[in-house]
Design a protein around this motif. Structure first.
Motif, PDB file in Angstrom:
ATOM      1  N   ASP A  57      34.908  42.324  27.680  1.00  9.42           N
ATOM      2  CA  ASP A  57      36.103  43.106  27.333  1.00  9.42           C
ATOM      3  C   ASP A  57      36.323  44.261  28.310  1.00  9.42           C
ATOM      4  O   ASP A  57      37.457  44.689  28.529  1.00  9.42           O
ATOM      5  N   PHE A  58      35.256  44.781  28.887  1.00  9.86           N
ATOM      6  CA  PHE A  58      35.387  45.844  29.885  1.00  9.86           C
ATOM      7  C   PHE A  58      35.601  45.267  31.284  1.00  9.86           C
ATOM      8  O   PHE A  58      36.526  45.660  31.998  1.00  9.86           O
ATOM      9  N   ASP A 133      37.772  32.552  41.679  1.00  8.17           N
ATOM     10  CA  ASP A 133      38.598  31.753  42.588  1.00  8.17           C
ATOM     11  C   ASP A 133      39.590  32.650  43.342  1.00  8.17           C
ATOM     12  O   ASP A 133      39.734  32.538  44.554  1.00  8.17           O
ATOM     13  N   LYS A 134      40.248  33.550  42.629  1.00  8.87           N
ATOM     14  CA  LYS A 134      41.216  34.457  43.263  1.00  8.87           C
ATOM     15  C   LYS A 134      40.540  35.435  44.225  1.00  8.87           C
ATOM     16  O   LYS A 134      41.168  35.908  45.169  1.00  8.87           O
ATOM     17  N   SER A 135      39.266  35.723  43.993  1.00  3.91           N
ATOM     18  CA  SER A 135      38.580  36.691  44.849  1.00  3.91           C
ATOM     19  C   SER A 135      38.339  36.156  46.257  1.00  3.91           C
ATOM     20  O   SER A 135      37.988  36.914  47.154  1.00  3.91           O
ATOM     21  N   ARG A 136      38.567  34.879  46.460  1.00  4.00           N
ATOM     22  CA  ARG A 136      38.469  34.304  47.811  1.00  4.00           C
ATOM     23  C   ARG A 136      39.527  34.894  48.747  1.00  4.00           C
ATOM     24  O   ARG A 136      39.386  34.836  49.957  1.00  4.00           O
ATOM     25  N   ALA A 137      40.568  35.479  48.158  1.00  3.70           N
ATOM     26  CA  ALA A 137      41.683  36.012  48.948  1.00  3.70           C
ATOM     27  C   ALA A 137      41.570  37.518  49.195  1.00  3.70           C
ATOM     28  O   ALA A 137      42.502  38.123  49.726  1.00  3.70           O
ATOM     29  N   VAL A 138      40.455  38.139  48.803  1.00  4.12           N
ATOM     30  CA  VAL A 138      40.285  39.587  48.979  1.00  4.12           C
ATOM     31  C   VAL A 138      38.952  39.885  49.661  1.00  4.12           C
ATOM     32  O   VAL A 138      38.084  39.017  49.768  1.00  4.12           O
ATOM     33  N   ASP A 139      38.788  41.122  50.082  1.00  4.13           N
ATOM     34  CA  ASP A 139      37.538  41.565  50.702  1.00  4.13           C
ATOM     35  C   ASP A 139      36.573  42.019  49.609  1.00  4.13           C
ATOM     36  O   ASP A 139      36.810  43.031  48.948  1.00  4.13           O
ATOM     37  N   LEU A 140      35.501  41.264  49.420  1.00  9.57           N
ATOM     38  CA  LEU A 140      34.522  41.564  48.379  1.00  9.57           C
ATOM     39  C   LEU A 140      33.762  42.857  48.651  1.00  9.57           C
ATOM     40  O   LEU A 140      33.096  43.383  47.763  1.00  9.57           O
ATOM     41  N   ASN A 141      33.856  43.368  49.875  1.00 11.55           N
ATOM     42  CA  ASN A 141      33.174  44.605  50.268  1.00 11.55           C
ATOM     43  C   ASN A 141      34.015  45.848  49.993  1.00 11.55           C
ATOM     44  O   ASN A 141      33.489  46.891  49.637  1.00 11.55           O
ATOM     45  N   LYS A 142      35.310  45.745  50.191  1.00  9.57           N
ATOM     46  CA  LYS A 142      36.187  46.933  50.146  1.00  9.57           C
ATOM     47  C   LYS A 142      36.638  47.317  48.749  1.00  9.57           C
ATOM     48  O   LYS A 142      36.817  48.488  48.456  1.00  9.57           O
ATOM     49  N   ILE A 143      36.874  46.332  47.887  1.00 13.33           N
ATOM     50  CA  ILE A 143      37.358  46.638  46.539  1.00 13.33           C
ATOM     51  C   ILE A 143      36.195  47.178  45.717  1.00 13.33           C
ATOM     52  O   ILE A 143      35.118  46.588  45.695  1.00 13.33           O
ATOM     53  N   LYS A 144      36.430  48.288  45.056  1.00 12.95           N
ATOM     54  CA  LYS A 144      35.394  48.918  44.218  1.00 12.95           C
ATOM     55  C   LYS A 144      35.838  48.863  42.757  1.00 12.95           C
ATOM     56  O   LYS A 144      37.015  49.013  42.450  1.00 12.95           O
ATOM     57  N   THR A 145      34.856  48.666  41.882  1.00 17.03           N
ATOM     58  CA  THR A 145      35.143  48.648  40.445  1.00 17.03           C
ATOM     59  C   THR A 145      34.276  49.681  39.742  1.00 17.03           C
ATOM     60  O   THR A 145      33.160  49.956  40.168  1.00 17.03           O
ATOM     61  N   ALA A 146      34.808  50.191  38.651  1.00 16.16           N
ATOM     62  CA  ALA A 146      34.001  51.046  37.775  1.00 16.16           C
ATOM     63  C   ALA A 146      32.990  50.149  37.073  1.00 16.16           C
ATOM     64  O   ALA A 146      33.150  48.929  37.017  1.00 16.16           O
ATOM     65  N   ILE A 147      31.952  50.766  36.530  1.00 17.19           N
ATOM     66  CA  ILE A 147      30.990  50.005  35.737  1.00 17.19           C
ATOM     67  C   ILE A 147      31.011  50.529  34.307  1.00 17.19           C
ATOM     68  O   ILE A 147      31.482  51.640  34.058  1.00 17.19           O
ATOM     69  N   ILE A 149      28.831  51.695  32.299  1.00 17.21           N
ATOM     70  CA  ILE A 149      28.060  52.873  31.893  1.00 17.21           C
ATOM     71  C   ILE A 149      28.635  54.172  32.437  1.00 17.21           C
ATOM     72  O   ILE A 149      28.327  55.238  31.932  1.00 17.21           O
ATOM     73  N   SER A 150      29.493  54.092  33.474  1.00 17.49           N
ATOM     74  CA  SER A 150      30.104  55.297  34.025  1.00 17.49           C
ATOM     75  C   SER A 150      31.280  54.930  34.910  1.00 17.49           C
ATOM     76  O   SER A 150      31.133  54.141  35.837  1.00 17.49           O
ATOM     77  N   LYS A 151      32.411  55.511  34.617  1.00 15.15           N
ATOM     78  CA  LYS A 151      33.582  55.244  35.454  1.00 15.15           C
ATOM     79  C   LYS A 151      33.465  55.968  36.800  1.00 15.15           C
ATOM     80  O   LYS A 151      34.232  55.722  37.717  1.00 15.15           O
TER      81      LYS A 151
END
Length: 190
Positions: A57-58, A133-147, A149-151
């Motif tokens: 859900d997160f 599948d969609k992530s094949r079209a983006v840079d897996l290194n540059k995009i950052k996500t919150a986690i 336990i801490s935004k």
């Protein structure tokens, strides 16, 4: 750690497909079996899956939002971040599962659960497959996500996918351990 991006994604896709297959097998069990606990303070099979649903859900909306707002181009290789690699490796199941403290809002113990929990998990895994599948079209290194336990802490999206998929694997193993423990036969009514 540097990995070929497509190799990483293919591995995560295969693991996720296995998770769906495992969940389908569990769905065939009686609800009584799915709710049985080895001990009062341990999780049932359904509680293991509900825990994963709470994390899904997160992470699913977080992954989707970050990818949709990205204008990056894919890179051939993925280089894991120090923190991301640490979190991902800590999620991988080991021979003897090491216990980890669960945050209260992600602890399903005592919840009233039925097979809809399994259906929700499977639906979430289908969404993760779509995102992988969609992530094949983006840079897996540059995009950052919150986690969860801490935004304030951000991981590379490639590491976030690893954490989510490995976390699923860890708790599916836990659910299998519950199933494989010696469950007493149901008492018969006279």
């Amino acid at each position: 750690m540097v990995l070929h991006a497509e190799t990483l994604l293919q591995d995560l896709i295969e693991r996720t497909r296995k998770h769906i297959n495992e969940a389908e097998k569990f769905k065939s069990l009686p609800t009584e079996t799915l709710n049985w606990r080895v001990a009062n303070d341990s999780w049932s099979i359904l509680e293991c899956f509900e825990h994963l649903n709470l994390y899904g859900d997160f992470y699913i909306p977080e992954l989707k939002k970050r990818m949709e707002s990205s204008k990056t181009q894919p890179k051939e290789n993925f280089k894991s971040g120090v923190l991301g690699n640490y979190f991902a490796k800590s999620m991988l199941p080991k021979e003897k599962l090491n216990k980890m403290k669960t945050f209260k809002d992600k602890n399903p113990i005592g919840s009233t659960l039925d097979k809809t929990t399994m259906n929700r998990f499977i639906a979430q895994q289908e969404k993760i497959l779509n995102l992988l599948d969609k992530s094949r079209a983006v840079d897996l290194n540059k995009i950052k996500t919150a986690i969860s336990i801490s935004k304030l802490i951000k991981l590379r999206i490639g590491d976030t996918f690893r954490v989510v998929v490995y976390h699923n694997e860890r708790h599916i193993l836990q659910a299998n351990n519950v199933l494989n423990s010696k469950m007493p036969a149901p008492k018969q009514l006279n």
